[in-house]
Motif scaffolding. Structure first.
Motif, PDB file in Angstrom:
ATOM      1  N   PRO A   1      45.594  18.532  40.603  1.00 35.09           N
ATOM      2  CA  PRO A   1      45.839  18.433  39.167  1.00 35.09           C
ATOM      3  C   PRO A   1      47.218  18.930  38.743  1.00 35.09           C
ATOM      4  O   PRO A   1      47.860  18.334  37.876  1.00 35.09           O
ATOM      5  CB  PRO A   1      44.724  19.288  38.561  1.00 35.09           C
ATOM      6  CG  PRO A   1      43.626  19.213  39.562  1.00 35.09           C
ATOM      7  CD  PRO A   1      44.325  19.219  40.896  1.00 35.09           C
TER       8      PRO A   1
ATOM      9  N   ARG B   1      41.613  15.100  39.705  1.00 35.58           N
ATOM     10  CA  ARG B   1      40.594  16.060  40.148  1.00 35.58           C
ATOM     11  C   ARG B   1      39.365  15.325  40.693  1.00 35.58           C
ATOM     12  O   ARG B   1      38.764  15.745  41.686  1.00 35.58           O
ATOM     13  CB  ARG B   1      40.201  16.967  38.983  1.00 35.58           C
ATOM     14  CG  ARG B   1      39.214  18.051  39.361  1.00 35.58           C
ATOM     15  CD  ARG B   1      38.908  18.971  38.193  1.00 35.58           C
ATOM     16  NE  ARG B   1      40.014  19.881  37.920  1.00 35.58           N
ATOM     17  CZ  ARG B   1      40.732  19.881  36.814  1.00 35.58           C
ATOM     18  NH1 ARG B   1      40.475  19.008  35.859  1.00 35.58           N
ATOM     19  NH2 ARG B   1      41.723  20.742  36.638  1.00 35.58           N
ATOM     20  N   GLY B   2      39.016  14.212  40.074  1.00 35.79           N
ATOM     21  CA  GLY B   2      37.838  13.464  40.490  1.00 35.79           C
ATOM     22  C   GLY B   2      37.986  12.747  41.822  1.00 35.79           C
ATOM     23  O   GLY B   2      37.005  12.576  42.547  1.00 35.79           O
TER      24      GLY B   2
ATOM     25  N   GLU C   1      42.318  14.842  34.993  1.00 35.70           N
ATOM     26  CA  GLU C   1      40.888  14.745  35.309  1.00 35.70           C
ATOM     27  C   GLU C   1      40.629  13.663  36.346  1.00 35.70           C
ATOM     28  O   GLU C   1      39.745  13.798  37.197  1.00 35.70           O
ATOM     29  CB  GLU C   1      40.090  14.458  34.030  1.00 35.70           C
ATOM     30  CG  GLU C   1      40.070  15.616  33.049  1.00 35.70           C
ATOM     31  CD  GLU C   1      39.566  16.901  33.679  1.00 35.70           C
ATOM     32  OE1 GLU C   1      38.576  16.845  34.435  1.00 35.70           O
ATOM     33  OE2 GLU C   1      40.163  17.957  33.430  1.00 35.70           O
TER      34      GLU C   1
ATOM     35  N   ALA D   1      41.544   5.142  34.310  1.00 32.70           N
ATOM     36  CA  ALA D   1      40.376   5.918  34.742  1.00 32.70           C
ATOM     37  C   ALA D   1      39.392   5.054  35.520  1.00 32.70           C
ATOM     38  O   ALA D   1      38.696   5.530  36.428  1.00 32.70           O
ATOM     39  CB  ALA D   1      39.682   6.536  33.535  1.00 32.70           C
TER      40      ALA D   1
ATOM     41  N   ALA E   1      46.236  14.592  29.927  1.00 32.68           N
ATOM     42  CA  ALA E   1      44.862  15.118  29.931  1.00 32.68           C
ATOM     43  C   ALA E   1      43.929  14.245  30.753  1.00 32.68           C
ATOM     44  O   ALA E   1      43.055  14.734  31.475  1.00 32.68           O
ATOM     45  CB  ALA E   1      44.347  15.238  28.503  1.00 32.68           C
ATOM     46  N   VAL E   2      44.128  12.930  30.674  1.00 31.74           N
ATOM     47  CA  VAL E   2      43.285  11.979  31.411  1.00 31.74           C
ATOM     48  C   VAL E   2      43.678  11.941  32.879  1.00 31.74           C
ATOM     49  O   VAL E   2      42.826  11.966  33.769  1.00 31.74           O
ATOM     50  CB  VAL E   2      43.385  10.572  30.795  1.00 31.74           C
ATOM     51  CG1 VAL E   2      42.581   9.562  31.619  1.00 31.74           C
ATOM     52  CG2 VAL E   2      42.892  10.589  29.356  1.00 31.74           C
TER      53      VAL E   2
END
Length: 239
Positions: free
Chosen positions: A154, A148-149, A145, A226, A141-142
């Motif tokens: 993804p 995508r950032g 994202e 992240a 899940a992390v």
């Protein structure tokens, strides 16, 4: 013609795929336990292979299958939250080890990130592929994202992340045995940082203490990844 349409509709609904998925996983788990919980017989890996084979043979598309088992995505949150229970029971094992844990976490997360970027770049991968591979050690899940950032894909990130988790769960215990790593805390942290949730499940099969430390490794590595991925992408001039 009508009967064929009904059959096609049945093969794309939860009445077939939900119990089929649960049965396949139960069979894989039984096989794994029968053979002494051998890492090479990881239930998640066997289930993915079996379900993939069934979909290919039946001609059912993955989106249709996913629609039939979507409820499983909603119930996954419960076991994740439940990880706090064994972690609370073994929280005392963290006393006096905070600095060592932080060092191991940083080294493991950074090594995974940079190694993936360097290998992908050396192999001539496209920029989108490199950016998709970067967050592979974080939980799915992390990592999705993060990809995508930073401009990754993804879908590709999800595949690579799952493959990373399965590889760690299957190969990791053998590597740790070969290196003589026996302490459950050390084994658990290594598996959690390297292979997120899938490897954490493997750690719990060894002991609750190992699983607790794997949970810590998974959670902290997701946060650190992240923060590190955008920094590494900028530092390497990949943006």
């Amino acid at each position: 013609m009508m009967e064929s349409a009904k059959l096609a509709g049945l093969l794309q609904g939860p009445l077939v795929w939900l119990p089929a998925t649960l049965a396949i996983y139960a069979a894989a788990t039984a096989l794994w336990r029968r053979h002494g919980k051998a890492p090479i017989l990881n239930p998640t890996m066997l289930s993915i292979i079996a379900i993939g084979a069934v979909l290919l043979l039946s001609g059912v598309s993955y989106p249709a299958y996913l629609d039939g088992v979507v409820i499983l995505n909603y119930v996954l949150g419960t076991p994740v939250v439940a990880l706090a229970v064994p972690l609370h029971r073994h929280i005392h094992l963290l006393q006096g080890r905070t600095l060592k844990l932080a060092t191991a976490l940083f080294v493991g997360s950074t090594t995974s990130l940079l190694l993936g970027l360097v290998v992908a770049k050396a192999a001539g991968a496209s920029l989108e592929t490199i950016l998709s591979i970067a967050p592979k050690a974080a939980t799915a899940a992390v990592s999705i994202e993060i990809a995508r950032g930073v401009g990754g894909l993804p879908g590709l990130t999800a595949v690579v992340t799952i493959m990373t988790g399965i590889t760690t769960a299957v190969v990791g215990p053998y590597v740790l045995d070969l290196l003589g790593v026996r302490a459950p805390e050390t084994r658990g942290l290594a598996l959690g940082v390297s292979g997120h949730g899938i490897a954490t499940a493997r750690a719990f099969s060894e002991s609750e203490a190992a699983g607790s430390f794997a949970s810590i490794g998974t959670a902290l590595n997701a946060s650190l990844t992240a923060a590190l991925v955008p920094l590494a992408v900028w530092a390497l001039g990949l943006t």
